[in-house]
Design a protein around this motif. Structure first.
Motif, PDB file in Angstrom:
ATOM      1  N   ILE A 158      -4.036   5.348   6.548  1.00  0.00           N
ATOM      2  CA  ILE A 158      -5.038   4.531   5.874  1.00  0.00           C
ATOM      3  C   ILE A 158      -4.934   3.115   6.430  1.00  0.00           C
ATOM      4  O   ILE A 158      -3.900   2.465   6.296  1.00  0.00           O
ATOM      5  CB  ILE A 158      -4.824   4.495   4.343  1.00  0.00           C
ATOM      6  N   ALA A 159      -6.003   2.642   7.050  1.00  0.00           N
ATOM      7  CA  ALA A 159      -6.033   1.289   7.618  1.00  0.00           C
ATOM      8  C   ALA A 159      -5.994   0.246   6.500  1.00  0.00           C
ATOM      9  O   ALA A 159      -6.481   0.484   5.388  1.00  0.00           O
ATOM     10  CB  ALA A 159      -7.284   1.104   8.456  1.00  0.00           C
ATOM     11  N   ARG A 160      -5.441  -0.904   6.807  1.00  0.00           N
ATOM     12  CA  ARG A 160      -5.307  -1.994   5.832  1.00  0.00           C
ATOM     13  C   ARG A 160      -6.634  -2.325   5.165  1.00  0.00           C
ATOM     14  O   ARG A 160      -6.707  -2.514   3.957  1.00  0.00           O
ATOM     15  CB  ARG A 160      -4.754  -3.232   6.539  1.00  0.00           C
ATOM     16  N   GLY A 161      -7.705  -2.376   5.922  1.00  0.00           N
ATOM     17  CA  GLY A 161      -9.013  -2.734   5.382  1.00  0.00           C
ATOM     18  C   GLY A 161      -9.635  -1.689   4.475  1.00  0.00           C
ATOM     19  O   GLY A 161     -10.588  -1.975   3.759  1.00  0.00           O
ATOM     20  N   GLN A 162      -9.089  -0.501   4.452  1.00  0.00           N
ATOM     21  CA  GLN A 162      -9.631   0.582   3.624  1.00  0.00           C
ATOM     22  C   GLN A 162      -8.849   0.800   2.330  1.00  0.00           C
ATOM     23  O   GLN A 162      -9.271   1.567   1.476  1.00  0.00           O
ATOM     24  CB  GLN A 162      -9.630   1.898   4.407  1.00  0.00           C
ATOM     25  N   ARG A 163      -7.741   0.137   2.175  1.00  0.00           N
ATOM     26  CA  ARG A 163      -6.842   0.418   1.053  1.00  0.00           C
ATOM     27  C   ARG A 163      -7.473   0.211  -0.317  1.00  0.00           C
ATOM     28  O   ARG A 163      -7.212   0.974  -1.234  1.00  0.00           O
ATOM     29  CB  ARG A 163      -5.575  -0.426   1.167  1.00  0.00           C
TER      30      ARG A 163
ATOM     31  N   ALA B 261      -2.046   1.670 -11.306  1.00  0.00           N
ATOM     32  CA  ALA B 261      -3.149   1.370 -10.384  1.00  0.00           C
ATOM     33  C   ALA B 261      -3.929   2.641 -10.043  1.00  0.00           C
ATOM     34  O   ALA B 261      -3.362   3.728  -9.983  1.00  0.00           O
ATOM     35  CB  ALA B 261      -2.601   0.744  -9.107  1.00  0.00           C
ATOM     36  N   SER B 262      -5.223   2.467  -9.791  1.00  0.00           N
ATOM     37  CA  SER B 262      -6.049   3.616  -9.421  1.00  0.00           C
ATOM     38  C   SER B 262      -6.415   3.621  -7.942  1.00  0.00           C
ATOM     39  O   SER B 262      -6.871   4.632  -7.423  1.00  0.00           O
ATOM     40  CB  SER B 262      -7.323   3.649 -10.266  1.00  0.00           C
ATOM     41  N   ASP B 263      -6.220   2.474  -7.256  1.00  0.00           N
ATOM     42  CA  ASP B 263      -6.511   2.428  -5.823  1.00  0.00           C
ATOM     43  C   ASP B 263      -5.248   2.080  -5.046  1.00  0.00           C
ATOM     44  O   ASP B 263      -4.281   1.563  -5.602  1.00  0.00           O
ATOM     45  CB  ASP B 263      -7.636   1.434  -5.511  1.00  0.00           C
ATOM     46  N   LEU B 264      -5.268   2.388  -3.764  1.00  0.00           N
ATOM     47  CA  LEU B 264      -4.084   2.229  -2.927  1.00  0.00           C
ATOM     48  C   LEU B 264      -3.623   0.781  -2.834  1.00  0.00           C
ATOM     49  O   LEU B 264      -2.437   0.488  -2.948  1.00  0.00           O
ATOM     50  CB  LEU B 264      -4.354   2.805  -1.536  1.00  0.00           C
ATOM     51  N   GLN B 265      -4.533  -0.148  -2.650  1.00  0.00           N
ATOM     52  CA  GLN B 265      -4.157  -1.559  -2.503  1.00  0.00           C
ATOM     53  C   GLN B 265      -3.442  -2.061  -3.754  1.00  0.00           C
ATOM     54  O   GLN B 265      -2.402  -2.715  -3.668  1.00  0.00           O
ATOM     55  CB  GLN B 265      -5.388  -2.408  -2.214  1.00  0.00           C
ATOM     56  N   SER B 266      -3.968  -1.755  -4.915  1.00  0.00           N
ATOM     57  CA  SER B 266      -3.343  -2.180  -6.174  1.00  0.00           C
ATOM     58  C   SER B 266      -1.990  -1.513  -6.370  1.00  0.00           C
ATOM     59  O   SER B 266      -1.047  -2.135  -6.854  1.00  0.00           O
ATOM     60  CB  SER B 266      -4.265  -1.860  -7.348  1.00  0.00           C
ATOM     61  N   ALA B 267      -1.891  -0.244  -5.999  1.00  0.00           N
ATOM     62  CA  ALA B 267      -0.621   0.464  -6.121  1.00  0.00           C
ATOM     63  C   ALA B 267       0.441  -0.164  -5.233  1.00  0.00           C
ATOM     64  O   ALA B 267       1.598  -0.305  -5.641  1.00  0.00           O
ATOM     65  CB  ALA B 267      -0.801   1.935  -5.783  1.00  0.00           C
ATOM     66  N   LEU B 268       0.065  -0.545  -4.021  1.00  0.00           N
ATOM     67  CA  LEU B 268       1.025  -1.182  -3.122  1.00  0.00           C
ATOM     68  C   LEU B 268       1.551  -2.482  -3.716  1.00  0.00           C
ATOM     69  O   LEU B 268       2.751  -2.763  -3.655  1.00  0.00           O
ATOM     70  CB  LEU B 268       0.391  -1.444  -1.752  1.00  0.00           C
ATOM     71  N   ARG B 269       0.657  -3.275  -4.315  1.00  0.00           N
ATOM     72  CA  ARG B 269       1.090  -4.508  -4.981  1.00  0.00           C
ATOM     73  C   ARG B 269       2.037  -4.188  -6.140  1.00  0.00           C
ATOM     74  O   ARG B 269       3.069  -4.825  -6.309  1.00  0.00           O
ATOM     75  CB  ARG B 269      -0.116  -5.291  -5.502  1.00  0.00           C
ATOM     76  N   GLU B 270       1.662  -3.200  -6.937  1.00  0.00           N
ATOM     77  CA  GLU B 270       2.461  -2.811  -8.093  1.00  0.00           C
ATOM     78  C   GLU B 270       3.856  -2.327  -7.679  1.00  0.00           C
ATOM     79  O   GLU B 270       4.844  -2.573  -8.363  1.00  0.00           O
ATOM     80  CB  GLU B 270       1.727  -1.709  -8.852  1.00  0.00           C
ATOM     81  N   LEU B 271       3.931  -1.662  -6.547  1.00  0.00           N
ATOM     82  CA  LEU B 271       5.201  -1.121  -6.057  1.00  0.00           C
ATOM     83  C   LEU B 271       6.022  -2.130  -5.255  1.00  0.00           C
ATOM     84  O   LEU B 271       7.115  -1.821  -4.797  1.00  0.00           O
ATOM     85  CB  LEU B 271       4.938   0.116  -5.197  1.00  0.00           C
ATOM     86  N   GLY B 272       5.485  -3.336  -5.053  1.00  0.00           N
ATOM     87  CA  GLY B 272       6.218  -4.371  -4.332  1.00  0.00           C
ATOM     88  C   GLY B 272       6.005  -4.373  -2.831  1.00  0.00           C
ATOM     89  O   GLY B 272       6.769  -4.976  -2.094  1.00  0.00           O
ATOM     90  N   PHE B 273       4.949  -3.688  -2.371  1.00  0.00           N
ATOM     91  CA  PHE B 273       4.630  -3.648  -0.945  1.00  0.00           C
ATOM     92  C   PHE B 273       3.424  -4.524  -0.626  1.00  0.00           C
ATOM     93  O   PHE B 273       2.542  -4.123   0.136  1.00  0.00           O
ATOM     94  CB  PHE B 273       4.324  -2.212  -0.494  1.00  0.00           C
ATOM     95  N   ALA B 274       3.371  -5.709  -1.177  1.00  0.00           N
ATOM     96  CA  ALA B 274       2.206  -6.575  -0.988  1.00  0.00           C
ATOM     97  C   ALA B 274       2.080  -7.081   0.448  1.00  0.00           C
ATOM     98  O   ALA B 274       1.016  -7.508   0.863  1.00  0.00           O
ATOM     99  CB  ALA B 274       2.271  -7.754  -1.954  1.00  0.00           C
ATOM    100  N   CYS B 275       3.158  -7.028   1.212  1.00  0.00           N
ATOM    101  CA  CYS B 275       3.145  -7.482   2.601  1.00  0.00           C
ATOM    102  C   CYS B 275       2.107  -6.687   3.396  1.00  0.00           C
ATOM    103  O   CYS B 275       2.082  -5.462   3.367  1.00  0.00           O
ATOM    104  CB  CYS B 275       4.525  -7.301   3.210  1.00  0.00           C
ATOM    105  N   SER B 276       1.250  -7.373   4.109  1.00  0.00           N
ATOM    106  CA  SER B 276       0.171  -6.692   4.838  1.00  0.00           C
ATOM    107  C   SER B 276       0.655  -6.033   6.125  1.00  0.00           C
ATOM    108  O   SER B 276      -0.105  -5.340   6.778  1.00  0.00           O
ATOM    109  CB  SER B 276      -0.941  -7.681   5.150  1.00  0.00           C
ATOM    110  N   SER B 277       1.912  -6.231   6.483  1.00  0.00           N
ATOM    111  CA  SER B 277       2.389  -5.679   7.750  1.00  0.00           C
ATOM    112  C   SER B 277       2.960  -4.267   7.607  1.00  0.00           C
ATOM    113  O   SER B 277       3.636  -3.787   8.495  1.00  0.00           O
ATOM    114  CB  SER B 277       3.431  -6.609   8.371  1.00  0.00           C
ATOM    115  N   VAL B 278       2.694  -3.598   6.485  1.00  0.00           N
ATOM    116  CA  VAL B 278       3.155  -2.222   6.333  1.00  0.00           C
ATOM    117  C   VAL B 278       2.063  -1.255   6.785  1.00  0.00           C
ATOM    118  O   VAL B 278       0.886  -1.571   6.750  1.00  0.00           O
ATOM    119  CB  VAL B 278       3.567  -1.902   4.874  1.00  0.00           C
ATOM    120  N   ALA B 279       2.480  -0.084   7.204  1.00  0.00           N
ATOM    121  CA  ALA B 279       1.543   0.998   7.539  1.00  0.00           C
ATOM    122  C   ALA B 279       1.577   1.995   6.389  1.00  0.00           C
ATOM    123  O   ALA B 279       2.622   2.210   5.774  1.00  0.00           O
ATOM    124  CB  ALA B 279       1.957   1.679   8.833  1.00  0.00           C
ATOM    125  N   THR B 280       0.426   2.576   6.088  1.00  0.00           N
ATOM    126  CA  THR B 280       0.361   3.510   4.966  1.00  0.00           C
ATOM    127  C   THR B 280      -0.290   4.824   5.383  1.00  0.00           C
ATOM    128  O   THR B 280      -1.207   4.850   6.202  1.00  0.00           O
ATOM    129  CB  THR B 280      -0.446   2.917   3.795  1.00  0.00           C
TER     130      THR B 280
END
Length: 65
Positions: A40-45, A14-33
């Protein structure tokens, strides 16, 4: 590319944070990054681009009592 996730090296395609989180198994939106020490706020990932060697911290809420 290689990035550090919670102090452990990981290889991601993945090249962006949101895609990387999905790839790493952190798709749950209740995580902080934090990327390289910056929250990084959820809406900016989806807009945050990753680079080789970035350090990502992913924190999930804990429940207890």
């Amino acid at each position: 590319m290689k990035i550090i996730v919670n102090a452990k090296p990981h290889e991601v395609s993945a090249s962006d944070l949101q895609s990387a989180l999905r790839e790493l198994g952190f798709a749950c939106s209740s995580v902080a990054t934090a990327l390289n020490g910056t929250f990084i706020a959820r809406g900016q990932r989806a807009e945050v681009q990753l680079a080789e060697g970035d350090q990502l911290e992913v924190l999930a809420p804990m429940q207890g009592g």
